[in-house]
Design an enzyme around this catalytic site. Structure first.
Site, PDB file in Angstrom:
ATOM      1  N   GLU A  61      29.194  38.056  66.890  1.00  8.31           N
ATOM      2  CA  GLU A  61      30.374  38.464  66.131  1.00  8.31           C
ATOM      3  C   GLU A  61      30.593  37.552  64.925  1.00  8.31           C
ATOM      4  O   GLU A  61      30.854  38.025  63.810  1.00  8.31           O
ATOM      5  CB  GLU A  61      31.626  38.434  67.025  1.00  8.31           C
ATOM      6  CG  GLU A  61      31.521  39.322  68.257  1.00  8.31           C
ATOM      7  CD  GLU A  61      30.977  38.605  69.477  1.00  8.31           C
ATOM      8  OE1 GLU A  61      31.441  38.910  70.586  1.00  8.31           O
ATOM      9  OE2 GLU A  61      30.081  37.741  69.323  1.00  8.31           O
ATOM     10  N   CYS A  84      34.058  36.409  72.994  1.00  4.44           N
ATOM     11  CA  CYS A  84      34.617  35.242  73.686  1.00  4.44           C
ATOM     12  C   CYS A  84      35.981  34.879  73.111  1.00  4.44           C
ATOM     13  O   CYS A  84      36.259  35.091  71.926  1.00  4.44           O
ATOM     14  CB  CYS A  84      33.655  34.066  73.618  1.00  4.44           C
ATOM     15  SG  CYS A  84      33.552  33.267  72.014  1.00  4.44           S
TER      16      CYS A  84
END
Length: 367
Positions: A61, A84
């Site tokens: 990401e 996360c």
């Protein structure tokens, strides 16, 4: 997670499929972290992609956000695994997503890591970011089988393979080659996807293998694990000559002091491990140790004895049976595989791998 049934368009599925392809491309090279793929879309155009970096950091990401030359405000992020939300070696991906002003996040499956599980949804929702899950869930869950096993069991995911001739020989002094080049390429692909390869000293001394992936543009040298109770490995072998404390581990139990000194002098990592009354290693103890040392996916390339022992104890999560149409000679030294009954008894779920292996066949067994 969304309480209503999420509906996804064909374009949504296309973008998540691409994210999954990105994750698959890094399988086996992301260290102890899972391989994740990420695609960012704005106005029906892909404006950035990202993958988990080699050795696991930065995450997919973060890479996708940093790779973009466009303004990400109002864009949609497609990612294979829940981003996360905790502070580790790197900042949480949720912080990067919020800062970039991405307005919608679609992740396929929820991470089972307790530090992350379910928290991402609440964090992003609190910042008025639309969040959806479940896109291509079954396909992505299958990809993360080994990662989820690692997390739940705190053990490496173990795959095994053996190549067998038409007359069930796995070795003949007159002709050592069993499978064709197509099957050999698949073996190297398995080596690429695993971070560790395990063999016995018998295989090492007989075959003098390199245990590396030598596919063009996909060179890789997984960690090598050798089971050698008395440290009887041929010191002229390729593996011994190229071993150091980082790339190879020998497990032993009752080696002579002179042998232990010889290995230590070369700075090879050796670990004393317990054996049973038949002088066989306690594999469960070794696997726990290897997990602690960062091994997550192990490929076992054993001979008849090691393969049978692992099959009997149901050590393998997956087992690949390579079958050739060649008939090897029994007029010289040879070795036969006699573990078929154990394989069929303990691994009832089997699938023929659909690919062009010429006259060879490869069957995948699962327990």
């Amino acid at each position: 997670m969304s309480t209503k049934k999420d509906k996804f368009s064909s374009k949504d599925k296309l973008y998540m499929d691409l994210a999954l392809d990105l994750a698959r491309a890094r399988e086996g090279v992301t260290g102890t972290n899972p391989s994740v793929g990420c695609v960012i879309v704005k106005n029906d155009k892909i404006i950035s992609i990202g993958q988990t970096s080699y050795n696991g950091r930065p995450h997919a990401e973060t890479n996708a956000i940093k790779n973009s030359f466009d303004n990400l405000k109002g864009s949609t992020m497609y990612v294979t695994l829940e981003p996360c939300s905790h502070h580790g070696v790197t900042p949480p991906c949720t912080s990067e997503i919020i800062k970039s002003k991405i307005s919608k996040v679609i992740y396929s499956v929820i991470d089972i890591d307790k530090r992350v599980k379910g928290k991402t949804f609440k964090i992003l929702k609190s910042k008025k970011i639309n969040v959806y899950t479940g896109l291509l869930k079954n396909k992505v869950n299958e990809f993360y089988t080994s990662y989820f096993y690692n997390r739940r069991k705190k053990l490496p995911f173990v795959s095994g393979k053996i190549a067998v001739a038409k007359n069930n020989l796995i070795y003949s002094k007159n002709k050592k080659k069993i499978t064709n080049w197509r099957s050999d390429r698949f073996t190297h692909l398995l080596r690429y996807k695993n971070d560790t390869i395990l063999i016995s000293y018998k295989t090492l001394n007989k075959d003098n293998p390199k245990l590396s992936c030598r596919l063009k543009n996909f060179k890789k040298f997984p960690k090598r694990i050798i089971l050698d109770n008395r440290l009887e490995t041929n010191t002229k072998s390729y593996i011994f000559r190229t071993s150091n404390k980082d790339n190879t581990i020998f497990f032993y139990n009752e080696a002579k002091k002179s042998k232990i000194s010889e290995f230590k002098k070369k700075k090879i990592k050796i670990i004393k491990s317990k054996t049973d009354r038949w002088k066989k290693f306690d594999i469960s103890t070794i696997l726990k140790k290897l997990y602690h040392l960062g091994c997550r996916n192990i490929l076992v390339e054993g001979g008849n004895d090691l393969t049978k022992d692992f099959l009997k104890k149901k050590i393998y999560n997956r087992f690949y049976l390579f079958k050739s149409t060649k008939i090897l000679s029994k007029f010289s030294e040879y070795k036969e595989f006699n573990g078929f009954n154990i394989l069929k008894k303990n691994y009832k779920n089997k699938t023929r791998i659909k690919s062009n292996f010429g006259k060879d066949t490869i069957t995948l067994y699962k327990n």
